[in-house]
Design a protein around this motif. Structure first.
Motif, PDB file in Angstrom:
ATOM      1  N   ASN A   1       0.638  -1.331   0.045  1.00 54.93           N
ATOM      2  CA  ASN A   1       0.040   0.104  -0.006  1.00 54.93           C
ATOM      3  C   ASN A   1       0.938   1.413   0.086  1.00 54.93           C
ATOM      4  O   ASN A   1       0.466   2.419  -0.176  1.00 54.93           O
ATOM      5  CB  ASN A   1      -0.870   0.240   1.161  1.00 54.93           C
TER       6      ASN A   1
ATOM      7  N   ILE B   1      -7.053  -5.773  -2.360  1.00 53.95           N
ATOM      8  CA  ILE B   1      -7.044  -4.531  -1.555  1.00 53.95           C
ATOM      9  C   ILE B   1      -6.172  -4.266  -0.773  1.00 53.95           C
ATOM     10  O   ILE B   1      -5.431  -5.301   0.006  1.00 53.95           O
ATOM     11  CB  ILE B   1      -8.494  -4.612  -0.820  1.00 53.95           C
ATOM     12  N   THR B   2      -5.354  -3.114  -0.630  1.00 59.36           N
ATOM     13  CA  THR B   2      -3.915  -2.939   0.070  1.00 59.36           C
ATOM     14  C   THR B   2      -4.150  -2.096   1.268  1.00 59.36           C
ATOM     15  O   THR B   2      -3.330  -1.930   2.084  1.00 59.36           O
ATOM     16  CB  THR B   2      -2.872  -2.408  -0.907  1.00 59.36           C
TER      17      THR B   2
ATOM     18  N   GLY C   1      -5.861  -0.285  -4.027  1.00 65.34           N
ATOM     19  CA  GLY C   1      -5.437  -1.684  -4.369  1.00 65.34           C
ATOM     20  C   GLY C   1      -4.472  -1.728  -5.469  1.00 65.34           C
ATOM     21  O   GLY C   1      -4.097  -0.846  -5.937  1.00 65.34           O
TER      22      GLY C   1
ATOM     23  N   SER D   1     -12.425  -7.018  -4.915  1.00 67.61           N
ATOM     24  CA  SER D   1     -12.040  -6.477  -6.109  1.00 67.61           C
ATOM     25  C   SER D   1     -11.565  -7.606  -7.251  1.00 67.61           C
ATOM     26  O   SER D   1     -11.459  -8.757  -7.018  1.00 67.61           O
ATOM     27  CB  SER D   1     -10.564  -5.571  -6.069  1.00 67.61           C
TER      28      SER D   1
END
Ligand SMILES: Nc1nc2c(c(=O)[nH]1)N[C@H]1C(S)=C(S)[C@@H](COP(=O)(O)O)O[C@H]1N2
Ligand SMILES: [Mo]
Length: 410
Positions: free
Chosen positions: A77, A302-303, A321, A376
């Motif tokens: 991220n 997703i980060t 993400g 996602s």
């Protein structure tokens, strides 16, 4: 990929000599249980000590001999390019050279070639076109720890991958300089690492001549603008964009052009998938027909939200993400907050090339008191998307199911 004028990068050579000064890059600092913290992956026996090996920040240790270190997921991220000191590490064999003499090191190109080549690092950096490419390096067993039922092998979370800018020489320029014989069919790559026990086969991987000649396949000497860390293959590694990392041979010292299919253990016995198009099977079934693992199916993550987190409701969030595939490039990422019933288009970030991570983001305003299943779904430019049900195979390869991050709004 940009062509560039060749030139000595003295920094690299210097860094190389510095690497010589490391007492032992295999011995981490702070191995005692007291001064190492831990991180826990979300599956059984997922607790990992966080330990800093030389040239590395504290990473999640799966094994120390050979070193297998996982990147804590929050790193993805922080930057689209994974910092060298946070990049995951995986070796099969524990007998890894502790030092490399950058003056005497030679890369050999031999076998079915007109002329055997033995090239120094300086020759490689001055006599050939220097090119750079952003590409994801992902272990075939990345995310293996999530397989249900569980499978043997390194129990990685999702951090056995990384994205870097790799710089080096095109493999095909080296092969052409050596001159490929007409009966050549494959090219085999060997690094300086050796098995500890004689019975263990040396780690070597091969590509078909056709795959080896692709423009983007590099013999890389640098990563994110610096010499490769020792643990990531100093002084040279193969970079095979789009392909699983098992082919990205580290401490590469020997390239052998073959006139018949490679029969070595790591090609014929290891890194095989069920042959059916899904490369999956039912747990308990017999594995009969297999094919070698190759390129990576499309994935996204997703980060900036971890599974199980509570966040204040009522305020707007931007969910962030990453997505990547085998080199077609990411066309679209869809985002869902209700476990995949409804989807919205995420906004894609800057394009760093077809083999790189691609950032994405989507707005989200959770209502207080509600629970959400964030997902996602990435789709590449030839219309391939992630799977909705996880495939299963006995080696735990190729996971690319749509992942779910459950959160609760307070
Ligand atoms: N020489 C050598 N190269 C190797 C390996 C190895 O054991 N020895 N392992 C491969 C595998 S399976 C992976 S996942 C990647 C890991 O690369 P990294 O340690 O730079 O992250 O290296 C590949 N190249
Ligand atoms: Mo791997």
């Amino acid at each position: 990929m940009n062509g560039e004028k060749p030139g000595i990068d003295r920094r690299h050579l210097l860094k190389g000599s510095l690497a010589l000064g490391l007492a032992s890059f295999l011995t981490p600092r702070g191995l005692s249980a007291n001064d190492s913290s831990t991180a826990t992956l979300p599956f059984e026996r997922g607790r990992r000590p966080l330990i800093a090996f030389p040239q590395k920040r504290p990473l999640m240790v799966m094994t120390t001999r050979p070193p297998q270190l996982e990147t804590p997921f929050h790193i993805f991220n922080e930057d689209i390019f994974t910092p060298n000191d946070a990049f995951f590490v995986r070796w099969h064999l524990a007998n890894i050279p502790q030092t490399i003499d950058v003056n005497t090191f030679r890369l050999t190109i031999r076998g079915r070639v007109n002329q055997t080549l033995s090239l120094s690092l300086q020759e490689l950096q001055t006599q050939f076109d220097q090119v750079e490419i952003a590409a994801v390096c992902q272990c075939a067993g990345n995310s293996r720890g999530f397989f249900q039922p569980r499978v043997p092998g390194g129990q990685w979370g999702n951090g056995a991958m990384g994205n870097a800018n790799w710089k080096g020489i095109r493999l095909r320029d080296l092969l052409h300089r050596a001159g490929i014989e007409t009966d050549a069919v494959q090219v085999r790559f060997d690094g300086l690492d050796q098995p500890v026990a004689q019975a263990t086969p040396d780690f070597r991987k091969s590509l078909s001549l056709e795959d080896a000649l692709h423009e983007e396949v590099l013999v890389a000497h640098s990563m994110n603008g610096e010499a490769l860390p020792m643990l990531n293959g100093f002084p040279l590694r193969l970079v095979v964009p789009g392909w699983y990392a098992t082919y990205w041979v580290k401490m590469l010292a020997d390239i052998e052009v073959l006139n018949q299919a490679d029969q070595n253990f790591w090609t014929t016995r290891a890194y095989r998938l069920p042959a059916d198009p899904c490369h999956c099977m039912k747990p308990g079934e017999d594995l009969t027909d297999t094919v070698p693992i190759g390129k990576m199916p499309v994935r996204s993550f997703i980060t900036n939200m971890e599974d199980g987190r509570s966040i204040p409701g009522g305020a707007p969030y931007t969910i962030k993400g990453i997505a990547f595939d085998q080199g077609y490039g990411i066309d679209r990422v869809l985002f869902s907050v209700d476990g995949g019933q409804q989807w919205q288009s995420a906004r894609l970030g800057k394009d760093f090339g077809d083999f790189s991570f691609r950032l994405w983001e989507a707005p989200f305003t959770p209502e207080p008191g509600k629970t959400y299943s964030l997902q996602s779904l990435a789709i590449n430019r030839i219309g391939e998307s992630q799977r909705f049900s996880a495939r299963w195979n006995p080696s735990g390869y190729l996971r690319n199911v749509v992942e779910t991050v459950k959160i609760h709004a307070t």
